[in-house]
Scaffold this motif. Structure first.
Motif, PDB file in Angstrom:
ATOM      1  N   ASP A 126       0.861  -1.190   0.000  1.00 55.41           N
ATOM      2  CA  ASP A 126       0.000   0.000   0.000  1.00 55.41           C
ATOM      3  C   ASP A 126       0.895   1.237   0.000  1.00 55.41           C
ATOM      4  OD1 ASP A 126      -1.840   2.016   0.343  1.00 55.41           O
ATOM      5  OD2 ASP A 126      -2.448   1.396   2.350  1.00 55.41           O
ATOM      6  N   VAL A 127       1.078   1.830  -1.180  1.00 53.99           N
ATOM      7  CA  VAL A 127       2.024   2.941  -1.293  1.00 53.99           C
ATOM      8  C   VAL A 127       1.556   4.188  -0.544  1.00 53.99           C
ATOM      9  CG1 VAL A 127       3.066   2.119  -3.428  1.00 53.99           C
ATOM     10  CG2 VAL A 127       1.106   3.654  -3.537  1.00 53.99           C
ATOM     11  N   GLY A 128       0.279   4.324  -0.283  1.00 50.45           N
ATOM     12  CA  GLY A 128      -0.231   5.484   0.444  1.00 50.45           C
ATOM     13  C   GLY A 128       0.374   5.630   1.827  1.00 50.45           C
ATOM     14  N   SER A 129       0.595   4.512   2.491  1.00 50.95           N
ATOM     15  CA  SER A 129       1.193   4.558   3.831  1.00 50.95           C
ATOM     16  C   SER A 129       2.633   5.062   3.776  1.00 50.95           C
ATOM     17  CB  SER A 129       1.157   3.167   4.470  1.00 50.95           C
ATOM     18  OG  SER A 129      -0.173   2.751   4.642  1.00 50.95           O
ATOM     19  N   TYR A 130       3.339   4.714   2.712  1.00 51.04           N
ATOM     20  CA  TYR A 130       4.715   5.186   2.552  1.00 51.04           C
ATOM     21  C   TYR A 130       4.750   6.697   2.330  1.00 51.04           C
ATOM     22  CZ  TYR A 130       6.263   0.330   2.059  1.00 51.04           C
ATOM     23  OH  TYR A 130       6.546  -0.987   2.277  1.00 51.04           O
ATOM     24  N   VAL A 131       3.827   7.197   1.530  1.00 51.08           N
ATOM     25  CA  VAL A 131       3.763   8.642   1.278  1.00 51.08           C
ATOM     26  C   VAL A 131       3.473   9.382   2.577  1.00 51.08           C
ATOM     27  CG1 VAL A 131       2.566  10.489   0.045  1.00 51.08           C
ATOM     28  CG2 VAL A 131       3.039   8.333  -1.115  1.00 51.08           C
ATOM     29  N   ASN A 132       2.508   8.889   3.330  1.00 52.81           N
ATOM     30  CA  ASN A 132       2.160   9.531   4.602  1.00 52.81           C
ATOM     31  C   ASN A 132       3.333   9.516   5.567  1.00 52.81           C
ATOM     32  OD1 ASN A 132      -0.479  10.089   3.797  1.00 52.81           O
ATOM     33  ND2 ASN A 132      -1.244   8.144   4.560  1.00 52.81           N
ATOM     34  N   ARG A 133       3.988   8.376   5.673  1.00 49.21           N
ATOM     35  CA  ARG A 133       5.118   8.277   6.592  1.00 49.21           C
ATOM     36  C   ARG A 133       6.254   9.191   6.146  1.00 49.21           C
ATOM     37  NH1 ARG A 133       7.976   2.588   8.080  1.00 49.21           N
ATOM     38  NH2 ARG A 133       8.821   2.840   5.980  1.00 49.21           N
ATOM     39  N   ALA A 134       6.492   9.270   4.846  1.00 44.26           N
ATOM     40  CA  ALA A 134       7.547  10.145   4.327  1.00 44.26           C
ATOM     41  C   ALA A 134       7.275  11.604   4.673  1.00 44.26           C
ATOM     42  CB  ALA A 134       7.674   9.970   2.819  1.00 44.26           C
ATOM     43  N   GLU A 135       6.019  11.995   4.618  1.00 45.75           N
ATOM     44  CA  GLU A 135       5.657  13.372   4.959  1.00 45.75           C
ATOM     45  C   GLU A 135       6.035  13.688   6.410  1.00 45.75           C
ATOM     46  OE1 GLU A 135       1.736  16.276   4.689  1.00 45.75           O
ATOM     47  OE2 GLU A 135       1.590  14.203   4.029  1.00 45.75           O
ATOM     48  N   VAL A 136       5.781  12.750   7.292  1.00 52.17           N
ATOM     49  CA  VAL A 136       6.138  12.938   8.696  1.00 52.17           C
ATOM     50  C   VAL A 136       7.662  12.939   8.853  1.00 52.17           C
ATOM     51  CG1 VAL A 136       5.882  12.060  11.050  1.00 52.17           C
ATOM     52  CG2 VAL A 136       3.981  11.862   9.445  1.00 52.17           C
ATOM     53  N   TYR A 137       8.329  12.032   8.156  1.00 52.27           N
ATOM     54  CA  TYR A 137       9.787  11.989   8.211  1.00 52.27           C
ATOM     55  C   TYR A 137      10.396  13.328   7.790  1.00 52.27           C
ATOM     56  CZ  TYR A 137      10.356   6.884   8.869  1.00 52.27           C
ATOM     57  OH  TYR A 137      10.376   5.599   9.356  1.00 52.27           O
ATOM     58  N   VAL A 138       9.894  13.905   6.710  1.00 51.99           N
ATOM     59  CA  VAL A 138      10.431  15.184   6.238  1.00 51.99           C
ATOM     60  C   VAL A 138      10.257  16.255   7.304  1.00 51.99           C
ATOM     61  CG1 VAL A 138      10.111  17.058   4.568  1.00 51.99           C
ATOM     62  CG2 VAL A 138      10.211  14.697   3.776  1.00 51.99           C
ATOM     63  N   SER A 139       9.092  16.310   7.906  1.00 54.08           N
ATOM     64  CA  SER A 139       8.849  17.347   8.915  1.00 54.08           C
ATOM     65  C   SER A 139       9.748  17.169  10.139  1.00 54.08           C
ATOM     66  CB  SER A 139       7.382  17.357   9.338  1.00 54.08           C
ATOM     67  OG  SER A 139       7.101  16.268  10.171  1.00 54.08           O
ATOM     68  N   ALA A 140      10.161  15.931  10.399  1.00 57.33           N
ATOM     69  CA  ALA A 140      11.029  15.652  11.545  1.00 57.33           C
ATOM     70  C   ALA A 140      12.515  15.739  11.180  1.00 57.33           C
ATOM     71  CB  ALA A 140      10.712  14.270  12.117  1.00 57.33           C
ATOM     72  N   GLY A 141      12.804  15.959   9.905  1.00 58.70           N
ATOM     73  CA  GLY A 141      14.193  16.059   9.473  1.00 58.70           C
ATOM     74  C   GLY A 141      14.863  14.737   9.164  1.00 58.70           C
ATOM     75  N   TYR A 142      14.090  13.667   9.051  1.00 58.56           N
ATOM     76  CA  TYR A 142      14.629  12.342   8.708  1.00 58.56           C
ATOM     77  C   TYR A 142      14.599  12.174   7.191  1.00 58.56           C
ATOM     78  CZ  TYR A 142      13.607  11.366  13.654  1.00 58.56           C
ATOM     79  OH  TYR A 142      13.539  11.406  15.023  1.00 58.56           O
ATOM     80  N   TYR A 143      15.462  12.924   6.520  1.00 56.11           N
ATOM     81  CA  TYR A 143      15.408  13.001   5.060  1.00 56.11           C
ATOM     82  C   TYR A 143      15.778  11.695   4.369  1.00 56.11           C
ATOM     83  CZ  TYR A 143      15.193  17.922   6.256  1.00 56.11           C
ATOM     84  OH  TYR A 143      14.840  19.117   6.795  1.00 56.11           O
ATOM     85  N   LYS A 144      16.747  10.985   4.906  1.00 54.89           N
ATOM     86  CA  LYS A 144      17.160   9.720   4.289  1.00 54.89           C
ATOM     87  C   LYS A 144      16.012   8.705   4.323  1.00 54.89           C
ATOM     88  CE  LYS A 144      20.883   6.321   4.411  1.00 54.89           C
ATOM     89  NZ  LYS A 144      22.140   5.914   5.059  1.00 54.89           N
TER      90      LYS A 144
END
Length: 85
Positions: free
Chosen positions: A34-52
């Motif tokens: 389910d690629v939607g969960s990856y997109v959502n998680r990536a959005e949170v990662y970006v906001s937290a500075g977990y760019y990798k």
């Protein structure tokens, strides 16, 4: 996975990033395609500075999304532009 993802969205809107990450990760464990969960998680990662970690999730989306998920691909590309090099 639907309920985990929904909880993740709720936590994210409540500014509870760590709780949102947990829920999106649970959703991925239950339904790893389910690629939607990856997109959502990536959005949170970006906001937290977990760019990798965000890049890894977004790369997964770009490599595995189907034609019916074109909106998620566009969102993934948009998020990638927000990640500093």
């Amino acid at each position: 996975s639907y309920y985990y993802k929904a909880l993740g969205v709720i936590y994210w809107r409540m500014k509870e990033g760590q709780k949102a990450l947990k829920q999106f990760t649970y959703a991925i464990r239950v339904s790893p395609k389910d690629v939607g969960s990856y997109v959502n998680r990536a959005e949170v990662y970006v906001s937290a500075g977990y760019y990798k970690k965000a890049r890894k999730d977004l790369s997964y989306v770009l490599e595995n999304a189907g034609q019916e998920e074109a909106a998620l691909v566009r969102k993934s590309r948009a998020i990638l532009t927000m990640i500093p090099n």
